[in-house]
Design an enzyme around this catalytic site. Sequence first.
Site, mmCIF file in Angstrom:
data_model
loop_
_atom_site.group_PDB
_atom_site.id
_atom_site.type_symbol
_atom_site.label_atom_id
_atom_site.label_comp_id
_atom_site.label_asym_id
_atom_site.label_seq_id
_atom_site.Cartn_x
_atom_site.Cartn_y
_atom_site.Cartn_z
ATOM 1 N N LYS B 77 -48.965 19.887 -49.761
ATOM 2 C CA LYS B 77 -49.483 20.413 -48.490
ATOM 3 C C LYS B 77 -50.805 21.153 -48.725
ATOM 4 O O LYS B 77 -51.779 20.938 -48.015
ATOM 5 C CB LYS B 77 -48.463 21.371 -47.851
ATOM 6 C CG LYS B 77 -47.164 20.723 -47.471
ATOM 7 C CD LYS B 77 -46.240 21.680 -46.737
ATOM 8 C CE LYS B 77 -45.746 22.811 -47.603
ATOM 9 N NZ LYS B 77 -44.848 22.392 -48.703
ATOM 10 N N CYS B 166 -37.555 34.961 -40.015
ATOM 11 C CA CYS B 166 -37.401 34.434 -41.378
ATOM 12 C C CYS B 166 -37.142 35.503 -42.428
ATOM 13 O O CYS B 166 -36.422 35.250 -43.390
ATOM 14 C CB CYS B 166 -38.606 33.581 -41.777
ATOM 15 S SG CYS B 166 -40.172 34.439 -41.851
ATOM 16 N N MET B 167 -37.720 36.682 -42.289
ATOM 17 C CA MET B 167 -37.650 37.647 -43.386
ATOM 18 C C MET B 167 -36.965 38.950 -43.014
ATOM 19 O O MET B 167 -36.841 39.831 -43.864
ATOM 20 C CB MET B 167 -39.066 37.979 -43.867
ATOM 21 C CG MET B 167 -39.837 36.806 -44.420
ATOM 22 S SD MET B 167 -38.953 35.952 -45.742
ATOM 23 C CE MET B 167 -38.756 37.267 -46.914
ATOM 24 N N MET B 335 -34.263 31.458 -46.800
ATOM 25 C CA MET B 335 -33.664 31.428 -45.470
ATOM 26 C C MET B 335 -32.152 31.177 -45.464
ATOM 27 O O MET B 335 -31.472 31.503 -44.495
ATOM 28 C CB MET B 335 -34.351 30.387 -44.589
ATOM 29 C CG MET B 335 -35.823 30.609 -44.429
ATOM 30 S SD MET B 335 -36.233 32.315 -44.114
ATOM 31 C CE MET B 335 -37.832 32.410 -44.880
ATOM 32 N N GLY B 372 -41.329 33.037 -46.602
ATOM 33 C CA GLY B 372 -41.604 31.758 -45.980
ATOM 34 C C GLY B 372 -43.027 31.564 -45.507
ATOM 35 O O GLY B 372 -43.536 30.448 -45.491
ATOM 36 N N GLN B 373 -43.690 32.637 -45.127
ATOM 37 C CA GLN B 373 -45.032 32.523 -44.547
ATOM 38 C C GLN B 373 -46.057 33.258 -45.418
ATOM 39 O O GLN B 373 -45.709 34.203 -46.130
ATOM 40 C CB GLN B 373 -45.049 33.111 -43.145
ATOM 41 C CG GLN B 373 -44.121 32.390 -42.180
ATOM 42 C CD GLN B 373 -44.284 32.896 -40.761
ATOM 43 O OE1 GLN B 373 -45.089 32.400 -40.014
ATOM 44 N NE2 GLN B 373 -43.517 33.910 -40.403
#
Lengths: 79, 754
Positions: B77, B166-167, B335, B372-373
């Site tokens: 990616k 997510c966190m 997650m 996640g981000q």
Amino acid sequence: MIVAGVVVETVEGAAARVAARLVEVPGVEIQGGDGLRRLAAVISAEDAAALDALGRKLVEGDEEILGVFPTYVGSDPEP
Amino acid sequence: MTISRRDFLKTTAAASALAALGRPGLAQASTGGTRWVKSVCRYCGTGCGLYVGVEGGKVTAVRGDVEDHNAGFLCVKGALLPQILGAKDRCLHPLVRRGDQLVRASWEEAMGLIASRFQDAIQKFGPDAVGFYGSGQALTEETYVANKLFKAGYRTNNMDGNPRLCMASATAGYVGTYGKDEPMGCYEDLDHADVFFITGSNTAECHPVLFRRIVRRKERGRDVKVIVLDPRRTPTSRIADLHISFTPGTDLAIFNAMAHVLFAEGLVDRDFLRDHVAFGEGTEVNRALADYERFLQAWTPAEAARIAGCGAEEIVTAARWFGARGRRATSLWTMGLNQRSRGTWANQLVHNLHLVTGKIGEPGSTPLSLTGQPNACGGVRDGGGLSHLLPYGRLVANPQHREQVEKLWSVPPGTLSPKPGPAAVDLFRSVEEGKLKCLYVMCTNPGQTLPNVDRYRKAMRREGAFLVVSDAFHPTRTSELADVVLPAALWAEKEGVYGCTERRYQLLAQAVEPAGEARPDFQILCDLARRTGQGKLIPFRSPDEAWEEILALCKGTAYDFTGMTRARLREAHGLLWPLPSPGHPGTKRRYVKGEDPLVPADHPRRLQFYGRPDGRAVVWLRPYQPPAEVVDAEYPLWFNTGRVLEHWHTGTMTRNCAELAQSRAEAVAEIHPGDAQRLGVAEGDLVEVTSRRGAQRFRATLVDGQRPGSVFTHMHDDQRLCNRVTVDAVDPISKEPEYKICAVKMAKVSSGKA
């Protein structure tokens, strides 16, 4: 045209076997390896899906490949 | 001698791959006409350093930064990032709604409309009539401006964001256990671990560059063991020495049983427990070691195995490997633990394993939550961009913290509201109920990502609701619902700071001009502030100026990174806080005496958990509790959602990349061949997956690694919304939704051959 530098991570002892398979793949040039389980390769193809083809098809289809990690991707507007 | 562009690209590609193998001299690329600008990957929370290649004002290439933690490696990616900038659905100019249509507008018209609607709503209904929903992908300075504008300018705590999705459970886990958010360890711990305990994480696909580092450690270390705890057999399991598959949601029982074994077999560190640990139950730290040992007596491996549907011996083996004396253990999760109605407890039970063995705060021994981000940690968690937070570890509900921030922001006492605002799901319920009239959504896509999404999609289009969406792409499943769409600059088109999993802050320099009429969100928010009478509060002319103020906010806190001047960030390849002075090297491991600047070298204990008043971390007594929704006769299958390697979040970026769009862009329903046979489903058949909330059709694919009785699909497909099915139950502590578990049924719709 897309040109990518990738490192192919293999299971231990499989680098040579994987390299032998990769040289049969059109558009793949093996540049070297670390002698253990990693190969450096350049992928070039008219259709940039070649990178994905390696990343997905090889990882899913070759149990001796643990991952394909691009280190560089460049594009050439010429086909 | 001249070389063609094709030769140049090949030489550069070879050089980068060989450099990643530590053989940089074997191929050298010409510099060509490319200008290389230091940056960070736009995707996951690993925070891989890279250089953006610019030619003729356009981004034409990227290459990994060999001096950053990723040692030059990128995943597929990241390597294809250049393509997203010129994607066909880049949003290039503002749009405003006229009836059913979004039509082109000027910036003046769009911003004027937003300002008047927000001001009207505040005037008529009070500050809590407006709100903001932000993102762990926004730059730190962008979230900072939004936070200050809404909390101090508009005086509302209706300010939350997608890190809640997510966190939040990881945050609540860290805060509950150590008193402060964020991991104490770092990526370098992966190079020293003897045991990897990977639970609720498909690291190979979701954090591939870190997975590569684990593979390298396994190759080089002595008898390195990898334990994977996951209902599915994923690519991560390929390197596992032990893969434990279990009934979704039952891992709490397994964690407690592992602790049971650690005590039963004398693998605990009683000196560490005596010096560093307190014990708690419920919300109080009011228990003792003996209480905990009594609590664990019931959690035998046999009992956990009965609940979890796994082998008792597997649990014993995992505990023995984790607790083996002289062996360093690192836990990794994401997650699979966080997106749960008991996500905070699951996090805390993993911390328990480290605390009872003392395997924490030394190279190779750490509980490391993977993010996640790219900027959920730095921008939102650290920066206080959630409804209950203020910047740098401060809380809305704490009067001293409010007073500190009011002084730093030069606003009158009492400006900041003491009542925490609604967390993400409740924020959208406020829209549904008509309490929240105007919502500003920045850099995220809740029209696709919220659990039970159709309910909240209706809310966003509700009569009387005014929705602003600032995004680099249009249409998205949220921008299509908006009243105003603002074209946002993307990644290399703007400058700011990202903070990743390991407390590493990095500067993304602007490499090219924004596409079309797009503007950086920082600039848009500053404009909104001026138009709504908050120009004095938000006086910034550039992200640099905001950063200066951010440094003042973090000074003297446990996050202190005042040594991260803009100039130093430009030069460095990532800096880890605490970093309290210009000459400080940064901190690899927090709480460690002599290493963390807040714990002096002569401190009497090895670790000082200074986030808690007594300096002790808390082992929590947390029993197993089932998920919010369990399977039954009507809905007999477990439903699970997640990511795949090639795609990211709602696919607005990766599905805009030609190569990635060809690979697994369509969400399919992965089921075990045994279930397929029982349901009369064959590979490629169209099936309908139905929960109590909604239904979605997918093509079925038969996967041996799928646990029987369960269905998995990815979250990236904007045409097949898995969140029509998911449940919007949340963890009572973190308020994070349980995306990972709900009950569904599956029925064949038509044959794949049709």
